[in-house]
Motif scaffolding. Sequence first.
Motif, PDB file in Angstrom:
ATOM      1  N   MET A 137       0.829  -1.209   0.000  1.00 50.99           N
ATOM      2  CA  MET A 137       0.000   0.000   0.000  1.00 50.99           C
ATOM      3  C   MET A 137       0.865   1.261   0.000  1.00 50.99           C
ATOM      4  O   MET A 137       0.575   2.223  -0.721  1.00 50.99           O
ATOM      5  N   ALA A 138       1.947   1.243   0.776  1.00 49.49           N
ATOM      6  CA  ALA A 138       2.837   2.399   0.813  1.00 49.49           C
ATOM      7  C   ALA A 138       3.466   2.632  -0.559  1.00 49.49           C
ATOM      8  O   ALA A 138       3.560   3.778  -1.033  1.00 49.49           O
ATOM      9  N   ASP A 173      -6.483  -2.860   1.551  1.00 47.97           N
ATOM     10  CA  ASP A 173      -6.937  -2.284   2.827  1.00 47.97           C
ATOM     11  C   ASP A 173      -7.938  -3.197   3.517  1.00 47.97           C
ATOM     12  O   ASP A 173      -8.066  -3.179   4.745  1.00 47.97           O
ATOM     13  N   ALA A 174      -8.620  -4.027   2.718  1.00 49.52           N
ATOM     14  CA  ALA A 174      -9.578  -4.985   3.282  1.00 49.52           C
ATOM     15  C   ALA A 174      -8.881  -6.265   3.752  1.00 49.52           C
ATOM     16  O   ALA A 174      -9.541  -7.225   4.171  1.00 49.52           O
ATOM     17  N   GLY A 175      -7.544  -6.281   3.660  1.00 47.93           N
ATOM     18  CA  GLY A 175      -6.783  -7.442   4.128  1.00 47.93           C
ATOM     19  C   GLY A 175      -6.685  -8.560   3.120  1.00 47.93           C
ATOM     20  O   GLY A 175      -6.438  -9.716   3.485  1.00 47.93           O
ATOM     21  N   THR A 236      -8.224 -17.621   1.713  1.00 44.91           N
ATOM     22  CA  THR A 236      -7.685 -16.275   1.489  1.00 44.91           C
ATOM     23  C   THR A 236      -6.756 -16.160   0.295  1.00 44.91           C
ATOM     24  O   THR A 236      -6.625 -15.103  -0.298  1.00 44.91           O
ATOM     25  N   HIS A 237      -6.079 -17.261  -0.066  1.00 45.58           N
ATOM     26  CA  HIS A 237      -5.090 -17.209  -1.149  1.00 45.58           C
ATOM     27  C   HIS A 237      -5.398 -18.178  -2.297  1.00 45.58           C
ATOM     28  O   HIS A 237      -4.719 -18.143  -3.322  1.00 45.58           O
ATOM     29  N   GLY A 238      -6.386 -19.056  -2.081  1.00 46.90           N
ATOM     30  CA  GLY A 238      -6.580 -20.129  -3.045  1.00 46.90           C
ATOM     31  C   GLY A 238      -5.319 -20.963  -3.125  1.00 46.90           C
ATOM     32  O   GLY A 238      -4.946 -21.482  -4.184  1.00 46.90           O
ATOM     33  N   ALA A 239      -4.627 -21.121  -1.983  1.00 47.93           N
ATOM     34  CA  ALA A 239      -3.305 -21.718  -1.948  1.00 47.93           C
ATOM     35  C   ALA A 239      -3.330 -23.080  -1.260  1.00 47.93           C
ATOM     36  O   ALA A 239      -4.300 -23.479  -0.618  1.00 47.93           O
ATOM     37  N   GLU A 240      -2.212 -23.769  -1.382  1.00 47.05           N
ATOM     38  CA  GLU A 240      -2.037 -25.099  -0.823  1.00 47.05           C
ATOM     39  C   GLU A 240      -1.250 -25.007   0.482  1.00 47.05           C
ATOM     40  O   GLU A 240      -0.430 -24.111   0.663  1.00 47.05           O
TER      41      GLU A 240
END
Length: 371
Positions: A137-138, A173-175, A236-240
């Motif tokens: 974000m920064a 910003d919504a994480g 959250t990531h669609g990750a394994e």
Amino acid sequence: MLQAGIVGLPNVGKSTLFNAVTRTRNAEAANYPFCTIDPNQGVVTVPDERLNVLSDMSGSQKVIPAAIEFVDIAGLVEGASTGAGLGNKFLANIREVDAVVQVVRCFENDDIIHELGSVDPLRDIEIINSELMLADMAALEKRLGTREKKAKTGDKEAKREVDLIQKLLPHLDAGKPALTLELSDEEKNVMREFFLLTAKRTIFACNVSEDELADAIDNPDGHSLVKKVRDYASDTHGAEAIVISARIEEEMIDLEPEEAAEFLSDMGVKDSGVSALIKSVYHLLGLRTYLTTGEKETRAWTITEGTKAPGAAGVIHGDFERGFIAAEVVHYKDLVELGSTAKAREAGKLRIEGKDYVMTDGDVVEFRFNV
């Protein structure tokens, strides 16, 4: 060579895992924060049982597997996005890798200090992700300030960047990591120029204790901490999320393959957690393997997903791509089932493919070329 960065909070097992993956003792694994400062790097061969099968079939003199590079990056602490701990160094190191392996501590051990005094994998993940998002974000807000001025002058490229940044900022910003924002192909191409930390593909390595490994691999949903990580990674990531025991893997560094297999068998484990992790990271990086085999060697060649036959030939030698005529292709499963190239040809499983053929993982290939 593409790189996967091993990240996490201090004392979660990153350096121990790096040593296990690379089969070295190059990374200091100590019971205090920041025992890793400068990143350690190591080339790792990708386990592929198909190679030995083809080698036996062809009577090959040697076997050459595919390889990727792992990087052990310093531990991150809360506030890293503003320079706390080794924050700036950590963020610079992670920005340079192509994918992220986030190691998460899923075991209790009073003798190994946890940076925050207790074991809570979801809290640890949130700290890492929050710092990466804050850093992104920064960087985006800084970029937005310069691009808005150009966009007002009619600069179309700057306008595209402004539009995309204005989508990304509320998402972060919504994480939510940048990787999960639905974008067009054009927007994805623009986002690559931002080099965002949360746009990197991620896999989670659940580091469990030695006595929990067998049960956690066979029934990951039965291990409360591993299940939490698996659910979080998927949602959250669609990750394994892969189960490993870095300590066990490190103990096997000096063992021969047969001894390591016996060691694991005695523990009730069929396969190495690290072996599964390496394979998953290879695919996470968008890499695929095609195979060549003959009396001289059986070899795994690395290509990116979607590579066409001439590009795959060029991995062997540029002349193969420049003078590409055709590729003789049979899939590994068909070749092994039929027993030889000749029988595969008789059965119609050996195909002649041209320049537009898109390679698939497990293709066994011989290229025709003329230069």
